[in-house]
Design an enzyme around this catalytic site. Sequence first.
Site, PDB file in Angstrom:
ATOM      1  N   GLN A 181       0.861  -1.181   0.000  1.00 20.12           N
ATOM      2  CA  GLN A 181       0.000   0.000   0.000  1.00 20.12           C
ATOM      3  C   GLN A 181       0.896   1.229   0.000  1.00 20.12           C
ATOM      4  OE1 GLN A 181      -3.695  -0.519   0.019  1.00 20.12           O
ATOM      5  NE2 GLN A 181      -2.748  -2.397  -0.746  1.00 20.12           N
ATOM      6  N   ALA A 195     -11.475   2.231   4.828  1.00 22.33           N
ATOM      7  CA  ALA A 195     -10.567   1.417   4.022  1.00 22.33           C
ATOM      8  C   ALA A 195      -9.760   2.280   3.048  1.00 22.33           C
ATOM      9  CB  ALA A 195     -11.361   0.354   3.274  1.00 22.33           C
ATOM     10  N   HIS A 196      -8.883   1.649   2.316  1.00 21.31           N
ATOM     11  CA  HIS A 196      -7.968   2.387   1.437  1.00 21.31           C
ATOM     12  C   HIS A 196      -8.698   3.121   0.313  1.00 21.31           C
ATOM     13  CE1 HIS A 196      -6.988  -1.652  -0.847  1.00 21.31           C
ATOM     14  NE2 HIS A 196      -8.266  -1.468  -0.726  1.00 21.31           N
ATOM     15  N   ASN A 197      -8.191   4.309   0.052  1.00 28.24           N
ATOM     16  CA  ASN A 197      -8.658   5.137  -1.059  1.00 28.24           C
ATOM     17  C   ASN A 197     -10.071   5.660  -0.909  1.00 28.24           C
ATOM     18  OD1 ASN A 197      -6.613   2.900  -2.494  1.00 28.24           O
ATOM     19  ND2 ASN A 197      -6.236   5.056  -2.946  1.00 28.24           N
ATOM     20  N   ARG A 245      -4.161   3.422   4.762  1.00 20.99           N
ATOM     21  CA  ARG A 245      -3.488   4.169   3.704  1.00 20.99           C
ATOM     22  C   ARG A 245      -3.924   3.654   2.335  1.00 20.99           C
ATOM     23  NH1 ARG A 245       1.295   4.477   5.749  1.00 20.99           N
ATOM     24  NH2 ARG A 245       2.103   5.569   3.923  1.00 20.99           N
TER      25      ARG A 245
END
Lengths: 346, 346, 346
Positions: A203, A244-246, A223
Amino acid sequence: MTHPATPQFTLDDLAERLGAHLVGDGSRWIRGLATLKDAGPDQVAFVANRSYLKDLASSRAGAVLLHPEHAAACPGARLELPNPYLGYAHLSQLFDPILARREGGVHPSAVVAEDVALGARVEIGANAVIEAGVELGDDVRVGAGSFIGAGSRLGAGSLLHPNVTVCHGVTIGERAILHSGCVIGGDGFGFAHDGSRWHKIAQLGGVVMGDDVEVGSCSSIDRGALDDTVIGNDVKIDSQVQIAHNVRIGDHTALAGCVGIAGSTRVGRNCMLGGGVGLSGHLTICDGVQVTGMSLVTNSIHEPGVYSSGTGAMPNAQWRKNAVRFKQLDELARRLTRLEKRSQEG
Amino acid sequence: MTHPATPQFTLDDLAERLGAHLVGDGSRWIRGLATLKDAGPDQVAFVANRSYLKDLASSRAGAVLLHPEHAAACPGARLELPNPYLGYAHLSQLFDPILARREGGVHPSAVVAEDVALGARVEIGANAVIEAGVELGDDVRVGAGSFIGAGSRLGAGSLLHPNVTVCHGVTIGERAILHSGCVIGGDGFGFAHDGSRWHKIAQLGGVVMGDDVEVGSCSSIDRGALDDTVIGNDVKIDSQVQIAHNVRIGDHTALAGCVGIAGSTRVGRNCMLGGGVGLSGHLTICDGVQVTGMSLVTNSIHEPGVYSSGTGAMPNAQWRKNAVRFKQLDELARRLTRLEKRSQEG
Amino acid sequence: MTHPATPQFTLDDLAERLGAHLVGDGSRWIRGLATLKDAGPDQVAFVANRSYLKDLASSRAGAVLLHPEHAAACPGARLELPNPYLGYAHLSQLFDPILARREGGVHPSAVVAEDVALGARVEIGANAVIEAGVELGDDVRVGAGSFIGAGSRLGAGSLLHPNVTVCHGVTIGERAILHSGCVIGGDGFGFAHDGSRWHKIAQLGGVVMGDDVEVGSCSSIDRGALDDTVIGNDVKIDSQVQIAHNVRIGDHTALAGCVGIAGSTRVGRNCMLGGGVGLSGHLTICDGVQVTGMSLVTNSIHEPGVYSSGTGAMPNAQWRKNAVRFKQLDELARRLTRLEKRSQEG
């Protein structure tokens, strides 16, 4: 690490800080806030809505914060303000021993890399660890046992409570408040499958948070995979929340406890997600959406408004009967349609 | 605790590491990964599915990782591989500053019991605490502020991020990645009731994790009551997940964020549980089961496949009407049956 | 921080501690507990219900804890007790290496404010941080890396596992057990909106916990806004639980993993909330209520009993059809009513 002194102010001083109209003895010392029922002569109470007016007559409060239109109902000292609930918020901040506390300096047990850039009046608590390349703005306070990873930046006035983890490469704006146990910038959940097993997708993105963000106890913001996870300005995040990511969250949005937001979903500005709400991944939620507690959102939402799912609890015996019928629901609907046809034909 | 340097590689080097066929200038230096849209000349992008082919023509990427059948659509340098998404995973690992970082040694502020067995090249971060009898395999890295309890063992190459807690008597395989705030081996939730109050059942089992397990931020895996809680090989666990005592999870299974699994339930191999899924206790879930987000599983599952429960969010006004009807569902079904009978009789 | 020795006892000693009637050789040494199937000659097993009686004949256990009415089925040594499951609980506590361990003293790396009041035999682990004005009762043990904020008090015999956070101004009774990663007294989630942005309402209340409370890994109990958040005596809280500000929980109530309780809700005595249950804010739940896993409670409950909501998982194809029908449920009910009217008229 001294015992925080209880702050105290005169009523005159409080009226000035709030921009309130004081009726009463301005020299009285005030040492805290309480409800109308519990407040004593050195405490301020407030009336945020009409239903509490009946308690005014019997209140022992040193002064009451209220709307000018309720002044007549208040026999004692009062602080008049057009938005008393907002006044209560401002007042409460003055009496918070942690917000008010200033220890100063870096505790000798903290481990701080040589090249860390420290603003003015930065405080770093006992056994905290700050890695290389970190930048801490003026008045930043890092609680005991907290960790800030390499290259991360915290804007002026940010407060990390004890045992917070900010991983490497995270950017946090001004006046952030991060509560104990929260983790900003752990890896997002990404793996490629080769047909038999998983391979980690490192990530490589970061987390970017705007100004005035608050994150509750034990919450996690992962991240990004390539791009960053982005939290807007004035976003308020309660305890036990997972982002969560993004994911991208718009300004002024509030997330209650136990909310979970899956990867790459975008939540608009001025949204409110109730406790335990779950959003699937890759959705777009427009500005001004409210979702009630424990709802599951699996599709994008393009119209502001209130959204819900689920069903409330009922006695178990009743629930069992209904839950069984849920499994027959499509069949029931088809039977109904057949009956309607027969009825029209008949 | 130096600032991690950004790794860089030539395209020739990357092609060799990936086993990819390079078309283009192999001497070009690559310093990262990005999407087709964002990648610059020193970054690699990838095309994992057909829908991104349209962006190839305008991409400024230094090279693109793609399937050989898409080579014609790529005007610039390319790395051809049969599974480009897997290639992206491998590539991403090369550019992760944390995975690549090697500090070496035990930080002087760490507290390490005398009899701890340290493999080669073990790193222990600032203010970490390692109790007696712990064994750390070669290349294990323990983040700042992390704790490893008495007698626990970590296999070679395992990485504990900062502020991880591994309690006593826990066995973790090779190449584990444990994220900040996670707790492995806290007590399971067991009490005996004497008719008026609770008595603790001490949790005497441990946690045994296979190789290649990843555990996300703020997740908890409780120790067993008598036997162990067992996590198989290559199990991937996201953030905010709760795994209760004596649960057993089969190899290659993946659990998304906020999943909760109650005591003694067994989950098979190659399963995938969506975000917020809850499994009741004492169930058996067979291999190859997928459960969609926020579903509640109260019965064992004996057939592979996709399972779901719950209902998606809708506008609140519409939801209120339907949710009220859910409480009448059994009654509605009975009325329908009566009507059918009457219709057949009529 | 020595490796905890495995405790051992003779059968005579165990019988006396349990108040059990021993039949067999009282001089045998017992070094642990196991299931009937796994127990060896130096371990005790137990029969808590009739279904395990069949395993008695083949068990190699050094002794079996059982009800006197099952004595005849037990060929070997036995410990007879009217409530063998309760006996198992008491026995298990004797064999827990952490509950039994006594290290003594304050680790030199711990940072303890000068005016902290330490009872007799208090233990403070490596790198723990104790702020000013804290009071720790006799036999309190604070795990490595844990934090206790200014002015907080822990009753005699309380045990904080490693990496626990107790914020300032928190009062905890006797014999509490707090697991790693939990946070007691983080700010509640309170903000006033001024029409365009949020203003923090400082959380000036504390958390007050009774005696014999246990809190699981990564759980959070938020401090009150003005008044305290109150947890009664003998309340048992599992992992990943969120308790919001000003919640009050009655004595002997148990909350399973991932429960979330919103602000100001009152839960009665002797309640049991299943895993993932969510309670809305400002509710009153009476004594003796059980709520099954993942139920959503949006209204107060005034009658003891078992309550449920939600629907269990089913194969996705079947679920899709039914979930679509849920969105038509009110319409289906109306169609049914129309048909009934027509049928009666016809």
